[in-house]
Motif scaffolding. Structure first.
Motif, PDB file in Angstrom:
ATOM      1  N   GLU A 110       5.086   5.350 -10.215  1.00  0.00           N
ATOM      2  CA  GLU A 110       3.709   5.675 -10.464  1.00  0.00           C
ATOM      3  C   GLU A 110       2.913   4.162 -10.334  1.00  0.00           C
ATOM      4  O   GLU A 110       1.709   4.394 -10.634  1.00  0.00           O
ATOM      5  N   GLN A 111       3.429   3.369 -10.141  1.00  0.00           N
ATOM      6  CA  GLN A 111       2.794   1.877  -9.844  1.00  0.00           C
ATOM      7  C   GLN A 111       2.632   1.467  -8.264  1.00  0.00           C
ATOM      8  O   GLN A 111       3.716   1.453  -7.774  1.00  0.00           O
ATOM      9  N   PHE A 112       1.480   0.955  -8.097  1.00  0.00           N
ATOM     10  CA  PHE A 112       1.439   0.435  -6.604  1.00  0.00           C
ATOM     11  C   PHE A 112       0.383  -0.907  -6.760  1.00  0.00           C
ATOM     12  O   PHE A 112      -0.308  -1.113  -7.684  1.00  0.00           O
ATOM     13  N   ASP A 113       0.733  -1.659  -5.860  1.00  0.00           N
ATOM     14  CA  ASP A 113      -0.145  -2.811  -5.805  1.00  0.00           C
ATOM     15  C   ASP A 113      -0.901  -2.527  -4.507  1.00  0.00           C
ATOM     16  O   ASP A 113      -0.679  -1.927  -3.644  1.00  0.00           O
ATOM     17  N   ILE A 114      -2.238  -2.958  -4.673  1.00  0.00           N
ATOM     18  CA  ILE A 114      -3.145  -2.807  -3.422  1.00  0.00           C
ATOM     19  C   ILE A 114      -3.420  -4.262  -2.801  1.00  0.00           C
ATOM     20  O   ILE A 114      -3.680  -5.231  -3.651  1.00  0.00           O
ATOM     21  N   TYR A 115      -3.687  -4.218  -1.714  1.00  0.00           N
ATOM     22  CA  TYR A 115      -4.017  -5.352  -0.776  1.00  0.00           C
ATOM     23  C   TYR A 115      -5.444  -4.939  -0.303  1.00  0.00           C
ATOM     24  O   TYR A 115      -5.114  -4.038   0.567  1.00  0.00           O
ATOM     25  N   PHE A 116      -6.243  -6.031   0.002  1.00  0.00           N
ATOM     26  CA  PHE A 116      -7.372  -5.945   0.538  1.00  0.00           C
ATOM     27  C   PHE A 116      -7.436  -6.865   1.817  1.00  0.00           C
ATOM     28  O   PHE A 116      -7.289  -7.986   1.662  1.00  0.00           O
ATOM     29  N   ASP A 117      -7.688  -6.374   2.963  1.00  0.00           N
ATOM     30  CA  ASP A 117      -7.960  -7.007   4.186  1.00  0.00           C
ATOM     31  C   ASP A 117      -9.226  -7.425   4.319  1.00  0.00           C
ATOM     32  O   ASP A 117     -10.057  -6.297   4.667  1.00  0.00           O
ATOM     33  N   THR A 124      -4.263  -1.408   1.759  1.00  0.00           N
ATOM     34  CA  THR A 124      -2.911  -1.051   1.798  1.00  0.00           C
ATOM     35  C   THR A 124      -2.343  -0.925   0.391  1.00  0.00           C
ATOM     36  O   THR A 124      -2.719  -1.796  -0.448  1.00  0.00           O
ATOM     37  N   LEU A 125      -1.777   0.419   0.346  1.00  0.00           N
ATOM     38  CA  LEU A 125      -0.655   0.395  -0.978  1.00  0.00           C
ATOM     39  C   LEU A 125       0.504   0.252  -0.916  1.00  0.00           C
ATOM     40  O   LEU A 125       1.323   0.357   0.285  1.00  0.00           O
ATOM     41  N   THR A 126       1.235  -0.580  -1.889  1.00  0.00           N
ATOM     42  CA  THR A 126       2.683  -0.945  -1.694  1.00  0.00           C
ATOM     43  C   THR A 126       3.315  -0.251  -3.024  1.00  0.00           C
ATOM     44  O   THR A 126       2.661  -0.657  -4.346  1.00  0.00           O
ATOM     45  N   SER A 127       4.304   0.323  -3.009  1.00  0.00           N
ATOM     46  CA  SER A 127       4.912   1.114  -4.021  1.00  0.00           C
ATOM     47  C   SER A 127       5.682   0.159  -5.015  1.00  0.00           C
ATOM     48  O   SER A 127       6.448  -0.976  -4.224  1.00  0.00           O
ATOM     49  N   ASN A 130       9.974   0.515  -4.515  1.00  0.00           N
ATOM     50  CA  ASN A 130      10.734   0.177  -3.411  1.00  0.00           C
ATOM     51  C   ASN A 130      10.214  -0.904  -2.636  1.00  0.00           C
ATOM     52  O   ASN A 130      10.711  -1.530  -1.611  1.00  0.00           O
ATOM     53  N   GLY A 131       8.885  -1.654  -3.243  1.00  0.00           N
ATOM     54  CA  GLY A 131       8.444  -2.665  -2.347  1.00  0.00           C
ATOM     55  C   GLY A 131       8.031  -2.238  -0.926  1.00  0.00           C
ATOM     56  O   GLY A 131       7.704  -3.428  -0.113  1.00  0.00           O
ATOM     57  N   LEU A 132       7.661  -0.927  -0.676  1.00  0.00           N
ATOM     58  CA  LEU A 132       7.503  -0.677   0.553  1.00  0.00           C
ATOM     59  C   LEU A 132       5.727  -0.239   0.569  1.00  0.00           C
ATOM     60  O   LEU A 132       5.542   0.223  -0.072  1.00  0.00           O
ATOM     61  N   ASN A 133       5.433  -0.297   1.990  1.00  0.00           N
ATOM     62  CA  ASN A 133       3.938  -0.042   2.214  1.00  0.00           C
ATOM     63  C   ASN A 133       3.782   1.479   2.603  1.00  0.00           C
ATOM     64  O   ASN A 133       4.860   2.194   2.891  1.00  0.00           O
ATOM     65  N   VAL A 134       2.559   2.026   1.891  1.00  0.00           N
ATOM     66  CA  VAL A 134       2.517   3.609   2.278  1.00  0.00           C
ATOM     67  C   VAL A 134       1.820   3.867   3.356  1.00  0.00           C
ATOM     68  O   VAL A 134       1.011   3.066   4.178  1.00  0.00           O
TER      69      VAL A 134
END
Length: 214
Positions: A110-117, A124-127, A130-134
């Motif tokens: 239920e946790q994600f990292d978010i990246y702002f370009d 972009t959301l990263t789970s 598994n360390g993969l992008n949505v």
């Protein structure tokens, strides 16, 4: 307690990580991002993001930050009140599919990292599971077309989303860059894909397309 600035603090901390390469399937990001926002909604661009950060007592974005601070955050469906999880135990082709199905934030699912370009002003959301992008699965067919799935190592248009914010409701909405459709919680689905997240709405029509961020 709902914290409308949680995602913004994550964006601030993770701004430096915005230069990952695109996956082969993703291609170049679309450029038709000037469409007007639905009534009451604002696209979260760099200016609005900085305003919200300052209002919350945080520093504005700093692209020269040496190291990003990883602040995991959670997505809650307004429609169901459930938190979004990345279904790691689903078999292919649905491994990592995003689904609003958890009563609480129990861990990495239920946790994600978010990246702002900063250049494209997309997220972009990263789970954390598994360390993969949505990615938006544009090539899936039928009722699965546009489902969101944590499955990409790189970032391209399939993995980018335009973020919208409603100040009165304190809710957020995501528009997929690859198909220009808003993400909805598919509450009427049955079985293992009930409440799956899918980029399929032309507009922010109601609670199905709205999310709280923590």
């Amino acid at each position: 307690m709902r914290r409308k600035a949680a995602v913004l603090l994550s964006l601030c901390g993770l701004l430096a990580v915005s230069t990952l390469g695109a996956t082969a399937a993703s291609g170049a990001p679309r450029t038709d991002d000037d469409a007007p926002a639905p009534a009451g909604w604002e696209r979260v661009d760099t200016q609005l993001l900085n305003e919200l950060l300052v209002d919350d007592g945080a520093a504005p974005l700093n692209a020269s930050a040496d190291e990003p601070e990883e602040l995991p955050w959670a997505v809650q469906s307004m429609n169901t009140g459930l938190f979004v999880a990345s279904e790691q135990r689903y078999a292919e082709p649905y491994t990592g599919v995003l689904r609003a199905r958890s009563d609480s934030v129990g861990g990495g699912w239920e946790q994600f990292d978010i990246y702002f370009d900063d250049a494209s002003e997309t997220v972009t959301l990263t789970s954390r599971a598994n360390g993969l992008n949505v990615a938006t699965e544009r090539n899936f067919t039928g009722a699965s077309n546009g489902v969101l799935r944590a499955r990409s190592e790189g970032i391209g248009s399939w993995e980018r989303f335009v973020l919208y914010y409603h100040d009165d409701l304190q809710t957020f909405a995501f528009r997929s860059v690859v198909n220009d459709l808003f993400v909805a919680t598919e509450q009427n689905n049955t079985g293992s894909l009930q409440n799956v997240l899918r980029a399929r709405s032309d507009w922010i029509n109601g609670s199905w397309e709205q999310f709280y961020l923590y």
